[in-house]
Design a protein around this motif. Structure first.
Motif, PDB file in Angstrom:
ATOM      1  N   ARG A 106       4.833  14.066 -11.391  1.00 41.34           N
ATOM      2  CA  ARG A 106       5.258  14.113 -12.798  1.00 41.34           C
ATOM      3  C   ARG A 106       4.208  14.809 -13.659  1.00 41.34           C
ATOM      4  O   ARG A 106       4.540  15.611 -14.515  1.00 41.34           O
ATOM      5  CB  ARG A 106       5.506  12.702 -13.334  1.00 41.34           C
ATOM      6  N   ARG A 107       2.928  14.462 -13.422  1.00 38.81           N
ATOM      7  CA  ARG A 107       1.859  15.125 -14.184  1.00 38.81           C
ATOM      8  C   ARG A 107       1.879  16.634 -13.947  1.00 38.81           C
ATOM      9  O   ARG A 107       1.698  17.419 -14.875  1.00 38.81           O
ATOM     10  CB  ARG A 107       0.493  14.550 -13.801  1.00 38.81           C
TER      11      ARG A 107
ATOM     12  N   SER B  14       0.834  -1.206   0.000  1.00 38.16           N
ATOM     13  CA  SER B  14       0.000   0.000   0.000  1.00 38.16           C
ATOM     14  C   SER B  14       0.869   1.257   0.000  1.00 38.16           C
ATOM     15  O   SER B  14       0.594   2.220  -0.730  1.00 38.16           O
ATOM     16  CB  SER B  14      -0.919  -0.014   1.222  1.00 38.16           C
TER      17      SER B  14
ATOM     18  N   LYS C 245       3.968   1.483  -1.096  1.00 38.81           N
ATOM     19  CA  LYS C 245       4.624   1.593  -2.403  1.00 38.81           C
ATOM     20  C   LYS C 245       3.662   2.151  -3.442  1.00 38.81           C
ATOM     21  O   LYS C 245       4.044   2.992  -4.252  1.00 38.81           O
ATOM     22  CB  LYS C 245       5.140   0.228  -2.855  1.00 38.81           C
ATOM     23  N   LEU C 246       2.419   1.677  -3.423  1.00 39.36           N
ATOM     24  CA  LEU C 246       1.415   2.170  -4.374  1.00 39.36           C
ATOM     25  C   LEU C 246       1.153   3.656  -4.157  1.00 39.36           C
ATOM     26  O   LEU C 246       1.095   4.426  -5.118  1.00 39.36           O
ATOM     27  CB  LEU C 246       0.120   1.368  -4.229  1.00 39.36           C
ATOM     28  N   GLU C 247       1.029   4.052  -2.908  1.00 39.09           N
ATOM     29  CA  GLU C 247       0.792   5.465  -2.599  1.00 39.09           C
ATOM     30  C   GLU C 247       1.970   6.320  -3.055  1.00 39.09           C
ATOM     31  O   GLU C 247       1.784   7.396  -3.644  1.00 39.09           O
ATOM     32  CB  GLU C 247       0.558   5.643  -1.100  1.00 39.09           C
TER      33      GLU C 247
ATOM     34  N   LYS D 172       4.074   5.603  -5.456  1.00 39.14           N
ATOM     35  CA  LYS D 172       4.053   5.611  -6.918  1.00 39.14           C
ATOM     36  C   LYS D 172       3.008   6.606  -7.427  1.00 39.14           C
ATOM     37  O   LYS D 172       3.271   7.363  -8.362  1.00 39.14           O
ATOM     38  CB  LYS D 172       3.743   4.202  -7.450  1.00 39.14           C
ATOM     39  N   GLN D 173       1.837   6.611  -6.804  1.00 36.25           N
ATOM     40  CA  GLN D 173       0.792   7.554  -7.199  1.00 36.25           C
ATOM     41  C   GLN D 173       1.243   8.996  -6.982  1.00 36.25           C
ATOM     42  O   GLN D 173       0.994   9.864  -7.815  1.00 36.25           O
ATOM     43  CB  GLN D 173      -0.500   7.276  -6.431  1.00 36.25           C
ATOM     44  N   LYS D 174       1.935   9.243  -5.889  1.00 39.30           N
ATOM     45  CA  LYS D 174       2.416  10.604  -5.621  1.00 39.30           C
ATOM     46  C   LYS D 174       3.484  11.010  -6.630  1.00 39.30           C
ATOM     47  O   LYS D 174       3.518  12.151  -7.075  1.00 39.30           O
ATOM     48  CB  LYS D 174       2.927  10.726  -4.190  1.00 39.30           C
ATOM     49  N   ARG D 175       4.372  10.051  -6.987  1.00 37.09           N
ATOM     50  CA  ARG D 175       5.382  10.346  -8.011  1.00 37.09           C
ATOM     51  C   ARG D 175       4.711  10.660  -9.347  1.00 37.09           C
ATOM     52  O   ARG D 175       5.086  11.612 -10.029  1.00 37.09           O
ATOM     53  CB  ARG D 175       6.346   9.167  -8.181  1.00 37.09           C
ATOM     54  N   LEU D 176       3.716   9.862  -9.708  1.00 36.61           N
ATOM     55  CA  LEU D 176       3.007  10.094 -10.972  1.00 36.61           C
ATOM     56  C   LEU D 176       2.285  11.441 -10.949  1.00 36.61           C
ATOM     57  O   LEU D 176       2.289  12.169 -11.947  1.00 36.61           O
ATOM     58  CB  LEU D 176       2.016   8.961 -11.256  1.00 36.61           C
ATOM     59  N   GLU D 177       1.684  11.754  -9.824  1.00 31.28           N
ATOM     60  CA  GLU D 177       0.993  13.039  -9.691  1.00 31.28           C
ATOM     61  C   GLU D 177       1.992  14.195  -9.818  1.00 31.28           C
ATOM     62  O   GLU D 177       1.718  15.196 -10.493  1.00 31.28           O
ATOM     63  CB  GLU D 177       0.278  13.090  -8.334  1.00 31.28           C
TER      64      GLU D 177
END
Length: 194
Positions: free
Chosen positions: A78-79, A65, A67-69, A71-76
């Motif tokens: 990056r966006r 969980s 790691k997923l969070e 990753k989501q923050k990194r993607l956010e």
């Protein structure tokens, strides 16, 4: 043999039998206690294994969980950065003026008109500030067309024919969109080199 001797023999036999029964009972009791202790040890080991397994599962779930969070923050993030880069590119493009703006608009207008028949009367839309530029380019290029109104864009033209259903969008925005989509992977790689 006297009665006392017989009684004494019976008592001895009874004591021996009692001791034997007591000894057997104690041995049986010890065996029952040992078996109970083995069962208790086995149950305790099973429970410890279950608890350890549960702890490991919860740890793995929480780690997954987290790691997923992350990753989501990194993607956010990056966006967000890509959005800021896109906004900066739009600002740069919107700021193109003078001869550069005239040349780009001319190229986009000429390229758009190649999609129409020579005798089509063209309706050309563009940025509100480019009306005079578009009208002068239509005259210079000898094109049968008119500035037909404002189009919400950074620059460039949208050309339509009065007689056909063709519409060509050659705006700075559409070109930026095409270039952005084609190069998004490379842009992202350059921004987020690891």
């Amino acid at each position: 043999m006297s009665l006392d001797t017989v009684v004494e023999d019976i008592r001895e036999e009874a004591r021996a039998r009692a001791e034997e029964i007591t000894s057997e009972a104690e041995a049986e009791a010890e065996e029952i206690v040992a078996e109970a202790e083995r069962d208790a040890e086995e149950i305790r080991n099973e429970r410890e294994a279950e608890v350890a397994s549960t702890i490991e599962q919860e740890r793995e779930q929480r780690l997954s969980s987290a790691k997923l969070e992350a990753k989501q923050k990194r993607l956010e993030a990056r966006r967000t950065v890509l959005g800021e880069v896109r906004d900066a590119a739009e600002e740069e493009i919107a700021g193109i003026d003078g001869d550069d703006r005239e040349e780009l608009t001319r190229e986009l207008l000429v390229a758009a008109t190649e999609e129409f028949d020579a005798d089509d009367e063209l309706a050309v839309h563009g940025h509100a500030d480019d009306e005079d530029l578009i009208e002068s380019l239509l005259d210079e290029e000898g094109l049968d067309g008119r500035f037909a109104g404002e189009y919400d864009c950074l620059g460039g033209v949208v050309v339509e024919s009065e007689g056909s259903r063709i519409r060509v969008n050659n705006t700075f925005d559409s070109i930026l969109e095409d270039v952005w989509e084609e190069n998004l992977g490379e842009i992202s790689d350059r921004l987020f080199e690891q």
